[in-house]
Design a protein around this motif. Structure first.
Motif, mmCIF file in Angstrom:
data_model
loop_
_atom_site.group_PDB
_atom_site.id
_atom_site.type_symbol
_atom_site.label_atom_id
_atom_site.label_comp_id
_atom_site.label_asym_id
_atom_site.label_seq_id
_atom_site.Cartn_x
_atom_site.Cartn_y
_atom_site.Cartn_z
ATOM 1 N N ILE A 1 0.812 -1.227 0.000
ATOM 2 C CA ILE A 1 0.000 0.000 0.000
ATOM 3 C C ILE A 1 0.846 1.279 0.000
ATOM 4 C CG2 ILE A 1 -2.005 -1.024 1.186
ATOM 5 C CD1 ILE A 1 -0.857 0.626 3.706
ATOM 6 N N THR A 2 2.160 1.149 0.041
ATOM 7 C CA THR A 2 3.022 2.337 0.129
ATOM 8 C C THR A 2 2.812 3.240 -1.092
ATOM 9 O OG1 THR A 2 4.667 1.001 1.266
ATOM 10 C CG2 THR A 2 5.426 3.113 0.377
ATOM 11 N N PRO A 3 2.468 4.495 -0.866
ATOM 12 C CA PRO A 3 2.368 5.402 -2.023
ATOM 13 C C PRO A 3 3.684 5.389 -2.800
ATOM 14 C CG PRO A 3 1.549 6.473 -0.041
ATOM 15 C CD PRO A 3 2.179 5.180 0.390
ATOM 16 N N VAL A 4 3.599 5.393 -4.085
ATOM 17 C CA VAL A 4 4.812 5.239 -4.889
ATOM 18 C C VAL A 4 5.848 6.310 -4.563
ATOM 19 C CG1 VAL A 4 3.909 6.511 -6.909
ATOM 20 C CG2 VAL A 4 5.704 4.798 -7.220
ATOM 21 N N MET A 5 5.381 7.527 -4.283
ATOM 22 C CA MET A 5 6.321 8.609 -3.961
ATOM 23 C C MET A 5 7.050 8.377 -2.642
ATOM 24 S SD MET A 5 6.800 11.115 -6.058
ATOM 25 C CE MET A 5 7.329 12.465 -5.002
ATOM 26 N N MET A 6 6.494 7.516 -1.805
ATOM 27 C CA MET A 6 7.120 7.258 -0.507
ATOM 28 C C MET A 6 7.928 5.968 -0.509
ATOM 29 S SD MET A 6 4.450 8.311 2.401
ATOM 30 C CE MET A 6 3.930 9.998 2.579
ATOM 31 N N ASN A 7 7.974 5.326 -1.665
ATOM 32 C CA ASN A 7 8.712 4.069 -1.732
ATOM 33 C C ASN A 7 10.192 4.368 -2.002
ATOM 34 O OD1 ASN A 7 9.895 1.628 -2.629
ATOM 35 N ND2 ASN A 7 7.829 0.806 -2.975
ATOM 36 N N TYR A 8 11.007 4.137 -0.986
ATOM 37 C CA TYR A 8 12.424 4.500 -1.117
ATOM 38 C C TYR A 8 13.115 3.701 -2.223
ATOM 39 C CZ TYR A 8 11.950 6.832 3.475
ATOM 40 O OH TYR A 8 11.575 7.657 4.517
ATOM 41 N N LYS A 9 12.653 2.482 -2.456
ATOM 42 C CA LYS A 9 13.290 1.670 -3.504
ATOM 43 C C LYS A 9 13.031 2.291 -4.876
ATOM 44 C CE LYS A 9 14.924 -2.508 -5.044
ATOM 45 N NZ LYS A 9 14.940 -2.293 -6.478
ATOM 46 N N VAL A 10 11.802 2.745 -5.080
ATOM 47 C CA VAL A 10 11.454 3.395 -6.352
ATOM 48 C C VAL A 10 12.328 4.637 -6.548
ATOM 49 C CG1 VAL A 10 9.619 4.684 -7.563
ATOM 50 C CG2 VAL A 10 9.084 2.523 -6.377
ATOM 51 N N GLN A 11 12.471 5.400 -5.481
ATOM 52 C CA GLN A 11 13.285 6.622 -5.560
ATOM 53 C C GLN A 11 14.758 6.280 -5.795
ATOM 54 O OE1 GLN A 11 12.039 9.584 -5.692
ATOM 55 N NE2 GLN A 11 10.054 9.575 -4.636
ATOM 56 N N ALA A 12 15.218 5.218 -5.137
ATOM 57 C CA ALA A 12 16.626 4.832 -5.304
ATOM 58 C C ALA A 12 16.874 4.341 -6.734
ATOM 59 C CB ALA A 12 16.992 3.744 -4.298
ATOM 60 N N ASP A 13 15.953 3.520 -7.247
ATOM 61 C CA ASP A 13 16.135 2.999 -8.610
ATOM 62 C C ASP A 13 16.129 4.118 -9.646
ATOM 63 O OD1 ASP A 13 16.358 0.495 -7.609
ATOM 64 O OD2 ASP A 13 14.324 -0.158 -8.142
ATOM 65 N N ALA A 14 15.409 5.193 -9.340
ATOM 66 C CA ALA A 14 15.313 6.313 -10.289
ATOM 67 C C ALA A 14 16.364 7.399 -10.001
ATOM 68 C CB ALA A 14 13.914 6.915 -10.241
ATOM 69 N N ASP A 15 17.336 7.099 -9.142
ATOM 70 C CA ASP A 15 18.347 8.102 -8.767
ATOM 71 C C ASP A 15 17.713 9.427 -8.344
ATOM 72 O OD1 ASP A 15 20.521 6.398 -9.213
ATOM 73 O OD2 ASP A 15 20.542 6.867 -11.352
ATOM 74 N N SER A 16 16.688 9.346 -7.552
ATOM 75 C CA SER A 16 15.949 10.511 -7.036
ATOM 76 C C SER A 16 15.250 11.327 -8.128
ATOM 77 C CB SER A 16 16.860 11.458 -6.211
ATOM 78 O OG SER A 16 17.495 10.774 -5.174
#
Ligand SMILES: *Cc1c(COP(=O)(O)O)cnc(C)c1O
Length: 361
Positions: free
Chosen positions: A219-234
């Motif tokens: 249920i983690t909002p995508v913007m709050m998913n640290y893995k998503v942010q890490a994979d996208a280099d912020s």
């Protein structure tokens, strides 16, 4: 132009040389014919800015290679939710140390997501100290232990980490970011809202041990998913480009002016010492924190008389020493003396306090 000495707890004072540089580059960033405020976050020019900011952050904090450095949004407060969503994913338990309002807010938010307890608290004495903890105070199967490393409102700081053993330690270092060295390897996650010590509002930096990534709840909002942010280099979405640019300038300023975080710390200690020494000798003004847990960054103090406090705040403001009013939950005064507050500013404050004391005996 008259600049005041700004003791605000956040957003807060920035180095004059950084503001001047940003001003000089505002219309045309290094010959590219546009402002950093205007350029694409996918451009090569901006890519260099964010990469430089990360590189400097890694260098100053000596970030180990197995940690990601992320540039995020939503303020420190958004991380209060993101942290349980991303890391409370084993036993579903987390232990929080309650040392003030920010720790308490993080704790209350985390309670929405699992079995969250207060392992210790200093609420009994208005958060004027850091509670001592023992290994037994933490649950064996807690997914993490959470602390607010420097308590902006109450002016305390953990000068020793809680004995959490090999449990993951997560720290909010918003109000002491880059003010002194920190052994990042002792933490699973360190994060900070930039508007206290590093940049204007709008940026959060999170330094996260890589093996902790990838277990966020569905249920983690995508913007709050640290893995998503890490994979996208912020760069999952548009980052706060301008703020990241100022962050880079501030990191360069630390390096050029103080060499490293040891140098930064020495300067901060020198500043804090004049103020604390005065508080310890004054008959009128008293620090509110036990000496061993004092913050280098936020210094609350009181006269014990609300009318006198109000008079002090009014007259100091007129003298160009602004934002000294204490947080509404503590009263009195608070001087936030972050990295960018010059020694002269603290000296001026102490002089003003001495005169005020002599006049109002
Ligand atoms: C200011 C502050 C926060 C809240 O920051 P926002 O970016 O406004 O959400 C959280 N923790 C600490 C320690 C702070 O000083």
């Amino acid at each position: 132009m008259a600049r005041v000495y700004n003791f605000s707890a956040g957003p807060s004072t920035l180095p004059v040389s950084v503001l001047e540089k940003a001003g000089a580059e505002i219309l045309d960033y290094q010959g590219c014919g546009q402002s950093v405020m205007e350029m694409s976050h996918r451009s090569k020019v901006f890519d260099d800015i964010i990469k430089d900011a990360e590189k400097l952050m890694r260098e100053l904090y000596k970030v180990p290679d197995n940690y990601k450095v992320l540039f995020l949004q939503g303020g420190a407060s958004a991380q209060f939710s993101a942290i349980p969503l991303n890391f409370m994913n084993g036993s579903g338990k987390a232990d929080y140390i309650i040392t003030g309002q920010w720790a308490k807010k993080a704790y209350q938010e985390a309670q929405k997501y699992g079995d969250v307890v207060a392992a210790a608290s200093s609420a009994d004495k208005t958060f004027s100290y850091i509670p001592k903890t023992k290994a037994e105070d933490f649950r064996e199967d807690a997914d993490y232990v959470y602390i607010c490393y420097n308590n902006t409102i109450y002016g305390t700081k953990f000068n020793e980490l809680p004995p959490v053993g090999d449990k993951v330690l997560i720290a909010d270092v918003s109000s002491c970011a880059l003010s002194e060295p920190l052994d990042i390897s002792k933490f699973g996650v360190v994060y900070f809202g930039a508007q206290k010590n590093v940049a204007p509002a709008g940026l959060v930096v999170a330094i996260i041990r890589e093996d902790l990534l990838g277990n966020a709840r569905d249920i983690t909002p995508v913007m709050m998913n640290y893995k998503v942010q890490a994979d996208a280099d912020s760069l999952y979405n548009t980052p706060p480009c301008w703020v990241i640019y100022i962050c880079k300038l501030v990191l360069e300023w630390i390096k050029e002016t103080y060499g490293d975080l040891e140098g930064m710390k020495a300067y901060n200690e020198k500043k804090a010492k004049v103020l604390y020494d005065f508080l310890d000798s004054s008959e009128m003004f008293k620090g509110t924190v036990v000496p061993e847990d004092r913050s280098l960054m936020n210094v609350p103090f009181v006269t014990g008389d609300a009318d006198l406090d109000a008079k002090f705040v009014k007259e100091s403001t007129e003298a160009g020493l602004v934002n000294l009013k204490g947080h509404r939950t503590v009263g009195g005064m608070r001087a936030s003396i972050y990295n960018a507050m010059p020694y002269e500013g603290v000296e001026k404050l102490v002089e003003f306090m001495k005169e005020f004391e002599a006049k109002n005996k």
